[in-house]
Each structure stands twice: as C-alpha cells, then as structure tokens.
Design a protein around this motif. Sequence first.
Motif, PDB file in Angstrom:
ATOM      1  N   LYS A  57       1.184  -1.172  -0.142  1.00 41.16           N
ATOM      2  CA  LYS A  57       0.129   0.002   0.048  1.00 41.16           C
ATOM      3  C   LYS A  57       0.770   1.036   0.090  1.00 41.16           C
ATOM      4  O   LYS A  57       1.546   1.371   0.915  1.00 41.16           O
ATOM      5  CB  LYS A  57      -0.778  -0.156   1.505  1.00 41.16           C
ATOM      6  CG  LYS A  57      -1.876  -1.107   1.267  1.00 41.16           C
ATOM      7  CD  LYS A  57      -2.756  -1.317   2.542  1.00 41.16           C
ATOM      8  CE  LYS A  57      -4.185  -0.538   2.303  1.00 41.16           C
ATOM      9  NZ  LYS A  57      -5.010  -0.492   3.294  1.00 41.16           N
ATOM     10  N   VAL A  58       0.820   1.782  -1.276  1.00 39.23           N
ATOM     11  CA  VAL A  58       1.977   2.983  -1.291  1.00 39.23           C
ATOM     12  C   VAL A  58       1.699   3.972  -1.933  1.00 39.23           C
ATOM     13  O   VAL A  58       0.774   4.026  -3.116  1.00 39.23           O
ATOM     14  CB  VAL A  58       3.486   2.554  -2.208  1.00 39.23           C
ATOM     15  CG1 VAL A  58       4.401   3.354  -2.291  1.00 39.23           C
ATOM     16  CG2 VAL A  58       3.885   1.119  -1.762  1.00 39.23           C
ATOM     17  N   ALA A  59       1.951   5.162  -1.663  1.00 42.01           N
ATOM     18  CA  ALA A  59       1.472   6.533  -2.061  1.00 42.01           C
ATOM     19  C   ALA A  59       2.611   7.181  -2.736  1.00 42.01           C
ATOM     20  O   ALA A  59       3.816   7.304  -2.041  1.00 42.01           O
ATOM     21  CB  ALA A  59       0.765   7.652  -1.067  1.00 42.01           C
ATOM     22  N   ASN A  94      -2.822  -7.488  -5.330  1.00 37.10           N
ATOM     23  CA  ASN A  94      -2.052  -6.841  -3.806  1.00 37.10           C
ATOM     24  C   ASN A  94      -1.566  -5.819  -3.804  1.00 37.10           C
ATOM     25  O   ASN A  94      -0.613  -5.409  -2.688  1.00 37.10           O
ATOM     26  CB  ASN A  94      -1.308  -8.308  -3.239  1.00 37.10           C
ATOM     27  CG  ASN A  94      -1.987  -9.525  -2.999  1.00 37.10           C
ATOM     28  OD1 ASN A  94      -3.181  -9.571  -2.815  1.00 37.10           O
ATOM     29  ND2 ASN A  94      -1.165 -10.543  -2.717  1.00 37.10           N
ATOM     30  N   LEU A  95      -1.603  -4.881  -4.987  1.00 39.02           N
ATOM     31  CA  LEU A  95      -1.086  -3.721  -5.037  1.00 39.02           C
ATOM     32  C   LEU A  95      -2.074  -2.834  -4.671  1.00 39.02           C
ATOM     33  O   LEU A  95      -2.972  -2.579  -5.581  1.00 39.02           O
ATOM     34  CB  LEU A  95      -0.235  -3.483  -6.335  1.00 39.02           C
ATOM     35  CG  LEU A  95       0.954  -4.273  -6.610  1.00 39.02           C
ATOM     36  CD1 LEU A  95       1.494  -4.207  -8.045  1.00 39.02           C
ATOM     37  CD2 LEU A  95       1.865  -4.270  -5.544  1.00 39.02           C
ATOM     38  N   SER A  96      -1.908  -1.835  -3.697  1.00 38.21           N
ATOM     39  CA  SER A  96      -2.863  -0.832  -3.557  1.00 38.21           C
ATOM     40  C   SER A  96      -2.152   0.418  -3.479  1.00 38.21           C
ATOM     41  O   SER A  96      -1.148   0.927  -2.697  1.00 38.21           O
ATOM     42  CB  SER A  96      -3.631  -0.818  -2.335  1.00 38.21           C
ATOM     43  OG  SER A  96      -4.426  -1.795  -2.061  1.00 38.21           O
ATOM     44  N   LEU A  97      -2.166   1.206  -4.865  1.00 41.73           N
ATOM     45  CA  LEU A  97      -1.199   2.358  -5.146  1.00 41.73           C
ATOM     46  C   LEU A  97      -2.088   3.693  -5.256  1.00 41.73           C
ATOM     47  O   LEU A  97      -3.068   3.516  -5.875  1.00 41.73           O
ATOM     48  CB  LEU A  97      -0.532   1.847  -6.271  1.00 41.73           C
ATOM     49  CG  LEU A  97       0.466   0.763  -6.053  1.00 41.73           C
ATOM     50  CD1 LEU A  97       0.904   0.178  -7.464  1.00 41.73           C
ATOM     51  CD2 LEU A  97       1.433   0.861  -4.966  1.00 41.73           C
ATOM     52  N   ALA A  98      -1.426   4.876  -4.913  1.00 42.91           N
ATOM     53  CA  ALA A  98      -2.106   6.091  -5.021  1.00 42.91           C
ATOM     54  C   ALA A  98      -0.944   7.066  -5.513  1.00 42.91           C
ATOM     55  O   ALA A  98       0.357   6.836  -5.444  1.00 42.91           O
ATOM     56  CB  ALA A  98      -2.414   6.505  -3.521  1.00 42.91           C
ATOM     57  N   GLY A 136      -6.250   0.538 -11.711  1.00 40.01           N
ATOM     58  CA  GLY A 136      -6.543   0.621 -10.179  1.00 40.01           C
ATOM     59  C   GLY A 136      -5.755   1.564  -9.531  1.00 40.01           C
ATOM     60  O   GLY A 136      -6.177   1.571  -8.214  1.00 40.01           O
ATOM     61  N   VAL A 137      -4.859   2.548 -10.058  1.00 39.36           N
ATOM     62  CA  VAL A 137      -4.320   3.478  -9.131  1.00 39.36           C
ATOM     63  C   VAL A 137      -5.083   4.421  -9.004  1.00 39.36           C
ATOM     64  O   VAL A 137      -5.702   5.025  -9.925  1.00 39.36           O
ATOM     65  CB  VAL A 137      -2.870   4.042  -9.943  1.00 39.36           C
ATOM     66  CG1 VAL A 137      -2.175   5.101  -9.015  1.00 39.36           C
ATOM     67  CG2 VAL A 137      -1.831   2.871 -10.178  1.00 39.36           C
ATOM     68  N   GLU A 138      -5.205   5.048  -7.566  1.00 41.96           N
ATOM     69  CA  GLU A 138      -6.248   5.987  -7.231  1.00 41.96           C
ATOM     70  C   GLU A 138      -5.051   7.193  -7.448  1.00 41.96           C
ATOM     71  O   GLU A 138      -4.250   7.596  -6.977  1.00 41.96           O
ATOM     72  CB  GLU A 138      -6.357   5.959  -5.707  1.00 41.96           C
ATOM     73  CG  GLU A 138      -7.413   6.685  -5.426  1.00 41.96           C
ATOM     74  CD  GLU A 138      -7.663   6.614  -3.823  1.00 41.96           C
ATOM     75  OE1 GLU A 138      -8.628   7.740  -3.551  1.00 41.96           O
ATOM     76  OE2 GLU A 138      -7.275   5.905  -3.164  1.00 41.96           O
TER      77      GLU A 138
END
Length: 183
Positions: A57-59, A94-98, A136-138
Amino acid sequence: MSMDRRKSCAAIAAMLLLGMTGQALGKSDFEYGPVFNSFGKHAHVQGVSFPENQTFKVAFDVANAAEPGEVNRKFESLARFINMHVANGVKHDNLSLALVVHGSATEEMLKSAHFKQRTGQTNGSETLLNALIAQGVEVIVCGQSAAAHGVENTALIDGIKMDLSAMTAHARLAQKGYSTNPF
C-alpha cells in the motif's frame, strides 16, 4: 604455484567476473511488462523473492511537472513499481497504489484540450495517467494547488479525484495503511 600467486589469480578472476556481471546488466536489460508495455521499464534482480501473499500500500507524491509534451518520470516510477513487482511474483490485486499530485505537476492532470490551451503542447503524461487509472491506481490532485493553478474539476482527466489538499490526501492514505514512496 605459490599461495600469493593463487590469491592474485583468484582476485583477477573475481574482478573479471564482477566486470562481466556488471556489463551483463546494462541498460539494454531493462524491459517493459508484464502490466505496462510502454511504460515502467525495469530489470530483473536475482535472489529477490516475495511471500505468496505479499501486499503493498504505497502513495507516490509528485510536485514537479515534466517539460510540456513529455511524460513525467515520477508518474513512470509508479508504472515501474507495478511492472517490477508483478514480474517478480506479487499479485496485481495485492498492490494498492495512489498518486498524489500537487505543485506544478497539477497542470498535468488536465485533459489534452485544456493542457494544450495552456501550453501549446499535448499532455505527454495523459496516456500514462489513463493507463495507471485503468490498473486501479488512485490518482488524487491537491485542491489547493488546483486553485492556485486555476484547474477546475471539469478539466481533469477522467478518473482523477480532487482532495482538499495533498496533505489531506496523504493523511487519509496513511490512515488506510499506505506508506509514502520517498523516490
């Protein structure tokens, strides 16, 4: 052969081997994929592995714009992060990225027509931003920077969100467990 001579030969062989290894991993060994085929070149690194359920989970924080018409290298870093981790076994899900954008990079959040009106150039980052959003990148733009640059919600590339500020966006993401990429 004397002990000193054997040590010298071993040292020379080690240097040659290290030199060849360094040459074997030149710029030509960087490649695209598996997620983005035009962005995010990366190199394979031997000996690196991830547990089966590794999550991130990386911004990413970007304040500086690219030259008009060019791709913002900081945006491309996010594509590289995705490509290199998926290529090395991390599940894409499994990658939550912003991507939090502020400062002069705010104008790169504009749709092409609006960007061209301001700069006379096409928005070199628009294709990449659309691809990141599709994966899916915010993408979040700072409302304070938008106000300072005269950027309205209606002029933003579809899928880009606006928050009160970049500071607010990072605080909200931190509350969700995101770390901030320092690069």
